[in-house]
Design a protein around this motif. Structure first.
Motif, short mmCIF file in Angstrom:
data_model
loop_
_atom_site.label_atom_id
_atom_site.label_comp_id
_atom_site.label_asym_id
_atom_site.label_seq_id
_atom_site.Cartn_x
_atom_site.Cartn_y
_atom_site.Cartn_z
N GLY A 10 0.80 -1.22 0.00
CA GLY A 10 0.00 0.00 0.00
C GLY A 10 0.83 1.26 0.00
O GLY A 10 0.31 2.37 0.00
N SER A 11 2.15 1.09 0.01
CA SER A 11 3.03 2.26 -0.11
C SER A 11 4.39 1.76 -0.57
O SER A 11 4.71 0.58 -0.45
N GLY A 12 5.17 2.70 -1.08
CA GLY A 12 6.48 2.31 -1.59
C GLY A 12 7.42 1.87 -0.48
O GLY A 12 8.36 1.12 -0.72
N MET A 13 7.19 2.34 0.75
CA MET A 13 8.14 2.02 1.81
C MET A 13 7.98 0.61 2.34
O MET A 13 8.91 0.05 2.90
N GLN A 14 6.79 0.03 2.17
CA GLN A 14 6.52 -1.28 2.77
C GLN A 14 7.60 -2.33 2.47
O GLN A 14 8.11 -2.94 3.38
N ILE A 43 -2.09 -0.82 -3.73
CA ILE A 43 -3.53 -1.00 -3.59
C ILE A 43 -3.92 -0.69 -2.16
O ILE A 43 -3.27 -1.17 -1.21
N ARG A 44 -4.91 0.16 -2.00
CA ARG A 44 -5.46 0.41 -0.67
C ARG A 44 -6.92 -0.01 -0.70
O ARG A 44 -7.79 0.76 -1.10
N ALA A 45 -7.14 -1.26 -0.31
CA ALA A 45 -8.49 -1.82 -0.45
C ALA A 45 -9.45 -1.20 0.56
O ALA A 45 -10.66 -1.22 0.35
N GLU A 56 -0.16 4.67 -8.30
CA GLU A 56 1.29 4.52 -8.30
C GLU A 56 1.88 5.55 -7.36
O GLU A 56 1.52 6.72 -7.42
N MET A 57 2.77 5.08 -6.51
CA MET A 57 3.43 6.00 -5.59
C MET A 57 4.87 6.21 -6.04
O MET A 57 5.66 5.26 -6.09
N LEU A 58 5.17 7.46 -6.39
CA LEU A 58 6.55 7.79 -6.71
C LEU A 58 7.30 7.84 -5.39
O LEU A 58 6.85 8.54 -4.47
N TRP A 109 2.47 13.06 11.41
CA TRP A 109 3.34 12.00 11.89
C TRP A 109 3.03 10.80 11.02
O TRP A 109 1.87 10.50 10.76
N TRP A 110 4.04 10.10 10.51
CA TRP A 110 3.75 8.94 9.67
C TRP A 110 4.39 7.68 10.22
O TRP A 110 5.57 7.64 10.55
N SER A 111 3.55 6.67 10.36
CA SER A 111 4.04 5.31 10.58
C SER A 111 2.99 4.42 9.94
O SER A 111 1.90 4.90 9.60
N GLY A 167 2.14 14.82 -2.07
CA GLY A 167 3.26 14.00 -1.63
C GLY A 167 3.58 14.23 -0.18
O GLY A 167 3.14 15.19 0.44
N ASN A 168 4.37 13.30 0.34
CA ASN A 168 4.64 13.25 1.76
C ASN A 168 6.09 12.85 1.99
O ASN A 168 6.49 11.77 1.57
N CYS A 169 6.88 13.72 2.63
CA CYS A 169 8.25 13.37 2.98
C CYS A 169 8.26 12.95 4.44
O CYS A 169 8.02 13.79 5.32
N VAL A 170 8.53 11.68 4.68
CA VAL A 170 8.61 11.22 6.06
C VAL A 170 10.07 11.22 6.48
O VAL A 170 10.92 10.68 5.78
N PHE A 171 10.33 11.86 7.61
CA PHE A 171 11.70 11.86 8.14
C PHE A 171 11.76 10.79 9.21
O PHE A 171 11.49 11.03 10.39
N VAL A 187 15.00 9.19 4.92
CA VAL A 187 13.92 9.91 4.25
C VAL A 187 13.07 8.88 3.52
O VAL A 187 13.61 7.98 2.86
N ASP A 188 11.76 8.99 3.67
CA ASP A 188 10.83 8.13 2.94
C ASP A 188 9.82 9.06 2.27
O ASP A 188 8.93 9.59 2.92
N TYR A 189 10.03 9.29 0.98
CA TYR A 189 9.09 10.17 0.27
C TYR A 189 8.12 9.34 -0.56
O TYR A 189 8.52 8.39 -1.23
N GLY A 190 6.85 9.70 -0.50
CA GLY A 190 5.86 9.06 -1.37
C GLY A 190 4.98 10.11 -2.01
O GLY A 190 4.43 10.98 -1.32
N GLY A 191 4.88 10.07 -3.33
CA GLY A 191 4.04 11.04 -4.03
C GLY A 191 3.05 10.32 -4.93
O GLY A 191 3.38 9.29 -5.53
N1 SER Z 1 5.34 6.24 3.62
C1 SER Z 1 4.79 7.49 3.23
C2 SER Z 1 3.39 7.37 2.68
O1 SER Z 1 2.90 6.32 2.42
C3 SER Z 1 5.68 8.15 2.21
O2 SER Z 1 6.18 7.23 1.31
O3 SER Z 1 2.73 8.36 2.50
#
Ligand code: SER
Length: 631
Positions: free
Chosen positions: A42-46, A70-72, A88-90, A185-187, A237-241, A259-263
């Motif tokens: 559901g995200s590029g960081m997973q 996919i975010r069901a 698609e998450m850049l 805050w992102w987790s 987009g979202n830049c997670v530090f 850094v975890d960026y998702g756009g």
């Molecule tokens: N993990 C963050 C998000 O899903 C940035 O990639 O938004």
């Protein structure tokens, strides 16, 4: 400046970060290979979690990709102008390398100078801090943004809004940089106070684009602000530090700052078009067009239905590409639900005939250049979806008639919902949606009744299945090992013959035979069976050397291309078995597996034995089953 379409934006983003010394990661499958906590990527960081936690990534500390997601959980939200289940998450990552300054500067540069977005319409949010958790306000990010805005002659007014509720009461007040608490805050589990021990997270800074053409709707709050749901501001987009780790004692710092960026690619493309409707972009509009053609209706008057169908069939197509088959559990169930919902919404457009083949063919056209796996599996993907459509149409008509009968009773019981599910193939959600459309009340205890009926049925089918499974892969006898090794050769030979759509769905070995289940939409021809047998026998006689090593899961599955089984979940490290010709470097077969195996493949031929497929049959929809022996 010429407006870039979504495909060009994707490429430009990858190129931009490659210039900044990033390596491009291939997209991960939609079905996570090593994360039991979630059904879908559901995200590029997973897929990068182990590396964000501190493990070395084999490709280095700067990575970039475009990850299909996919975010069901968003399935019911689809229908507005920007929510989709599939997107698609850049993503770009710094694994203990650059931090806030570079990330924010680069993101700004990419969006304003490469994509050409209007700086005046960019707004941002930063983390307000949390006193009780002892996490400070993110004044560094705000200061970096302030500098950037000033250079564009934009006044960097900072406003504390804390929560979206307060935001709705206070409004944006001509601010530019907004501070929120939990929202920034992102987790994976949301706000800092919700995180389980062992989970990484951090403050983030989000970037929004203003669409002044959208009027604020007071149903979302008195005033508009960046996190308002009216759609005037859209998050791009979202830049997670990511520098914190939740522990039993509170928050500690991760070994490295990441850094975890998702756009959102679709949203950035919509911003580039200056149209807040993501369905207008180049990755989606051709789908809407074919729906207009098939139905003879216009998007302008059938917006909701066309959006749902467009989204759901995109998602289902990519699930098929990644080896998922419609079924009644887990990923397969979500896929089935997406396809069936799309068909149901097509009824609203007056489409009562088969139409999915035509639509999926357009989706394949859209993606086939950028994703070679789409071009390669095109016909099979179409077949999988078309077959599900056929199955569903047969039952749908009967089910709707049944529903009409039930309508006369004025309410819908759990028992009726179970019958609709069990006999007519209606996903539960579809029944409740249908009930809603017909003004039918659902019995208050319907879920309990439904669940107990389901549990009962499961028990029955388990009893029926008992006894049919003699042994698993547990046996260690010599013949077990041989069949186990033969299973690996068979898996690879099937993929050599039939393509990458073949994904293992089950395996079982007894003293007498091996059995192997795999995804494939057709009955195999005699020629194909012969070809597979020949390949396996050839590899046996080449006397491949069998050995194993441990690798980080990511590396094994993504970089090395080791095969795994569908739905299998792996830890951080996996054991990978290779079968390699003597004096060669490149293995013939590479597969994640616990073993045990023989040492070299010629052992399978001891006593002049050969590998024979004795049966090939359907195991369930889209899954074939092979039984084979050494004799
Ligand atoms: N993990 C963050 C998000 O899903 C940035 O990639 O938004």
């Amino acid at each position: 400046m010429k407006t870039m379409n979504a495909q060009q934006i994707r490429q430009a983003y990858l190129d931009f970060f490659v210039q900044k010394q990033h390596l491009v990661l291939p997209r991960a499958l939609l079905v996570p290979q090593d994360d039991p906590t979630t059904l879908f990527t559901g995200s590029g960081m997973q897929p990068l979690l182990p590396y964000l936690l501190g493990q070395e990534h084999p490709l280095g500390s700067r990575l970039v990709d475009s990850q299909t997601c996919i975010r069901a959980q968003d399935i019911e939200e689809v229908g507005d102008n920007r929510h989709t289940t599939f997107f698609e998450m850049l993503g770009n990552w710094s694994l203990g390398d650059y931090f806030k300054q570079e990330q924010i500067q680069w993101l700004w540069e990419f969006l304003t100078t490469i994509v050409g977005l209007d700086p005046q319409r960019i707004y941002v949010s930063c983390y307000l801090g949390n006193k009780s958790l002892n996490i400070p306000k993110d004044i560094q990010s705000a200061a970096i943004w302030a500098d950037i805005f000033k250079k564009s002659a934009i006044d960097p007014v900072e406003i504390d809004l804390d929560t979206p509720e307060l935001g709705g009461q206070l409004g944006d007040q001509h601010g530019r940089i907004f501070f929120y608490s939990d929202k920034n805050w992102w987790s994976r589990s949301g706000s800092a106070s919700n995180m389980p021990d062992g989970e990484p997270g951090g403050p983030d800074t989000e970037l929004f684009y203003l669409f002044p053409q959208v009027k604020h709707d007071i149903k979302y709050g008195k005033y508009c602000h960046v996190n308002c749901d009216c759609g005037r501001y859209i998050e791009l987009g979202n830049c997670v530090f990511m520098e914190y780790l939740k522990t039993a004692k509170g928050f500690s710092k991760l070994p490295k700052r990441n850094v975890d960026y998702g756009g959102g690619l679709e949203r950035i493309a919509a911003a580039a078009l200056d149209d807040p409707d993501v369905f207008k972009i180049s990755l989606m509009w051709p789908i809407v067009n074919i729906l207009e053609q098939i139905s003879g209706r216009r998007y302008a008057s059938q917006t909701n239905s066309m959006r749902v169908i467009t989204d759901h069939l995109r998602a289902a197509t990519f699930l098929a590409i990644d080896g998922v088959i419609p079924s009644n559990k887990e990923q397969g169930y979500v896929m089935r639900r997406l396809i069936r919902r799309a068909i149901r919404y097509a009824f609203d457009l007056g489409i009562e005939q088969n139409f999915i083949g035509e639509v999926v063919s357009i989706i394949a056209d859209i993606y086939h250049q950028d994703f070679p796996e789409v071009a390669k599996n095109r016909d099979k993907i179409i077949e999988i979806l078309v077959r599900e459509e056929k199955i569903f149409r047969q039952t749908l008509r009967k089910g709707l008639k049944q529903m009409d009968k039930l309508s006369s009773q004025g309410n819908l019981t759990g028992e009726a919902i179970f019958t609709l599910y069990d006999t007519y193939g209606f996903p539960v959600e579809l029944s409740s949606e249908e009930a809603f459309k017909r003004g039918l009340e659902l019995d208050s205890n319907w879920r309990e009744v439904f669940n107990s009926k389901m549990a009962n049925q499961r028990k029955l089918s388990q009893t029926a299945a008992k006894g049919t499974f003699k042994g698993g892969l547990g046996g260690h006898s010599d013949i077990h090992k041989k069949y186990h090794t033969a299973t690996h050769l068979l898996y690879k030979a099937l993929r050599d013959t039939l393509g990458d759509m073949v994904v293992q769905h089950g395996s079982n070995i007894t003293e007498e035979r091996l059995r192997f289940d795999f995804s494939y939409p057709h009955k195999l021809t005699n020629e194909q069976i012969k070809e597979v047998e020949d390949i396996v026998n050839k590899q046996i006689s080449r006397d491949l050397v069998v050995s194993w090593s441990e690798y980080p899961t990511e590396k094994a599955l993504k970089q090395m291309g080791a095969l795994g089984a569908f739905g299998d979940r792996y830890g951080d490290k996996v054991k990978v078995y290779s079968m390699t010709p003597k004096n060669a470097k490149k293995p013939y077969s590479l597969e994640v597996c616990g073993g045990p195996h023989v040492e070299h493949t010629n052992q399978l031929a001891e006593g002049n034995k050969r590998f024979h497929i004795i049966k090939e049959e359907s195991s369930s929809a889209g899954i074939r089953r092979i039984r084979a022996v050494l004799k």
